[in-house]
Scaffold this active site. Sequence first.
Site, PDB file in Angstrom:
ATOM      1  N   GLU A 189      18.706 -51.530 -30.824  1.00  0.00           N
ATOM      2  CA  GLU A 189      19.706 -52.447 -31.397  1.00  0.00           C
ATOM      3  C   GLU A 189      19.755 -53.812 -30.728  1.00  0.00           C
ATOM      4  O   GLU A 189      20.824 -54.271 -30.316  1.00  0.00           O
ATOM      5  CB  GLU A 189      21.095 -51.782 -31.346  1.00  0.00           C
ATOM      6  CG  GLU A 189      21.140 -50.454 -32.081  1.00  0.00           C
ATOM      7  CD  GLU A 189      22.522 -49.784 -32.054  1.00  0.00           C
ATOM      8  OE1 GLU A 189      23.387 -50.271 -31.311  1.00  0.00           O
ATOM      9  OE2 GLU A 189      22.703 -48.802 -32.772  1.00  0.00           O
ATOM     10  N   GLU A 305      17.593 -41.794 -37.431  1.00  0.00           N
ATOM     11  CA  GLU A 305      18.979 -41.326 -37.277  1.00  0.00           C
ATOM     12  C   GLU A 305      19.643 -41.117 -38.636  1.00  0.00           C
ATOM     13  O   GLU A 305      20.830 -41.397 -38.823  1.00  0.00           O
ATOM     14  CB  GLU A 305      19.797 -42.327 -36.444  1.00  0.00           C
ATOM     15  CG  GLU A 305      19.178 -42.630 -35.100  1.00  0.00           C
ATOM     16  CD  GLU A 305      20.049 -43.510 -34.206  1.00  0.00           C
ATOM     17  OE1 GLU A 305      21.248 -43.697 -34.502  1.00  0.00           O
ATOM     18  OE2 GLU A 305      19.527 -44.013 -33.195  1.00  0.00           O
TER      19      GLU A 305
HETATM   20  C1  XIL Z   1      26.188 -41.874 -31.037  1.00  0.00           C
HETATM   21  C2  XIL Z   1      26.409 -40.405 -30.761  1.00  0.00           C
HETATM   22  O1  XIL Z   1      26.065 -39.661 -31.896  1.00  0.00           O
HETATM   23  C3  XIL Z   1      27.855 -40.160 -30.399  1.00  0.00           C
HETATM   24  O2  XIL Z   1      28.031 -38.808 -30.049  1.00  0.00           O
HETATM   25  C4  XIL Z   1      28.260 -41.080 -29.275  1.00  0.00           C
HETATM   26  O3  XIL Z   1      29.612 -40.925 -29.036  1.00  0.00           O
HETATM   27  C5  XIL Z   1      27.976 -42.519 -29.624  1.00  0.00           C
HETATM   28  O4  XIL Z   1      26.601 -42.650 -29.953  1.00  0.00           O
HETATM   29  N1  XIL Z   1      23.168 -45.432 -33.089  1.00  0.00           N
HETATM   30  C6  XIL Z   1      22.516 -44.878 -32.010  1.00  0.00           C
HETATM   31  C7  XIL Z   1      23.002 -43.619 -31.429  1.00  0.00           C
HETATM   32  O5  XIL Z   1      21.447 -45.381 -31.618  1.00  0.00           O
HETATM   33  O6  XIL Z   1      22.750 -43.520 -30.049  1.00  0.00           O
HETATM   34  C8  XIL Z   1      24.470 -43.407 -31.716  1.00  0.00           C
HETATM   35  O7  XIL Z   1      24.822 -42.104 -31.248  1.00  0.00           O
HETATM   36  C9  XIL Z   1      24.756 -43.570 -33.169  1.00  0.00           C
HETATM   37  C10 XIL Z   1      24.406 -44.977 -33.628  1.00  0.00           C
END
Ligand code: XIL
Length: 399
Positions: A189, A305
Amino acid sequence: MPKPSSRSKLINRRQALFLGMGAVASVGTTTLAAGLKAPRNSASLPTVANLQQRSFAVASDLPLRQQAAAKGLLYGAAVLKSSLMNDPEFSQAFARECAILVPEGALKWDSLRPAPDKFNFTDSDWLLAYARQKGLQMRGHTLVWHHALPKWFAGTVTPGNAEKMMVEHIQTVAGRYAGKFHSWDVVNEAIALQHGHPQGLRQTPWLDLIGPRYIDLAFRTAAAADPNALLVYNDFGLDYDTPWESARRQAVLQLLERLVTAGTPIHALGIQAHLLREDPKFNPSQFQTFLREVASLGLKIMITELDVTDARFGAHSTERDRQVAAVYEDYLTVALGEPAVIAVLTWGLSDRYTWLAKDKDRPRRDGLPPRPLPLDAQLNRKLAWNAIARSVAHCPKRN
Ligand code: XIL
């Protein structure tokens, strides 16, 4: 692991860019000339409008890992150690469906770094042992990110030591798992156009403390620490036909192009694909163009994701599941149509454990639990599972 390279396509694309032909020129004739097929299915994609008539029938009930493997693809999911350790039924479903595991939190700084001079690998080691025992691959998430930094970070990391801290972190963490991970999200990001940086870079502690070169440095350090892992730049907001996401796609492409041109050891783009829209402004040919542009740089692509927020969909779960499944299938049909896409990971496997249930920003107004993932909270396959299986079944086989 073979590293992608496509110098001639890259030069073609760069020539087009230098000629000032911009986004259109950067794919169009150049990638088509390189032998890629014309858009697949994009004209005939079913839309949410004819949802009732859509069939989500599947030809096979084999686990997703097997269906994906038959096409040379990886299917997997993010997971917390606690879910696997405390929930044998879930663990069984996870090992059945997934070929690759990504720790949802265990490899983030705030999990690994209780103090500036300490590393705690308890959870990530446990997850790697689990993966190996079940015959799953493992990927790392994430070495450099502006979120999930430990509380001590702000008072300890300074312009004087930031580079050393980042490099030592990557050496220690990627080095510990060298040769054991499929891939690493090296930088997560890094793009935020609203922050006003000339290269579209997000204002993060890493940018502030090290400057824009932190990205190249992170990849070079990761490559030295683990020469076998596929090194990935991972980001969100790359999916829809909105001015905001179109600008983000261009900024990500420009970042990737700068890195590839500089010889940075980057091998893939990770597209998070947290699909969110109430009325998804999904434009198949535009998204396909983006994937081709990334591929034309000689990079692989991973969908890292994937999930579908159903916060604005109706209350009835059958109807909601159809809408969610339609979003999955429309998206993956395009994504998997691009041969550079090598893997699909969902951000969780079952609605029993989804970050969207605890995300305060995206609750359902009716208070019902969200249903964003391939399995429901009882671990039954949902239409989203069918949608993934269907798009895998229809995609070309990877070599
Ligand atoms: C999220 C997790 O799923 C949660 O459990 C945590 O509280 C916050 O992070 N983008 C990403 C991930 O790259 O690392 C994030 O994961 C979701 C958004």
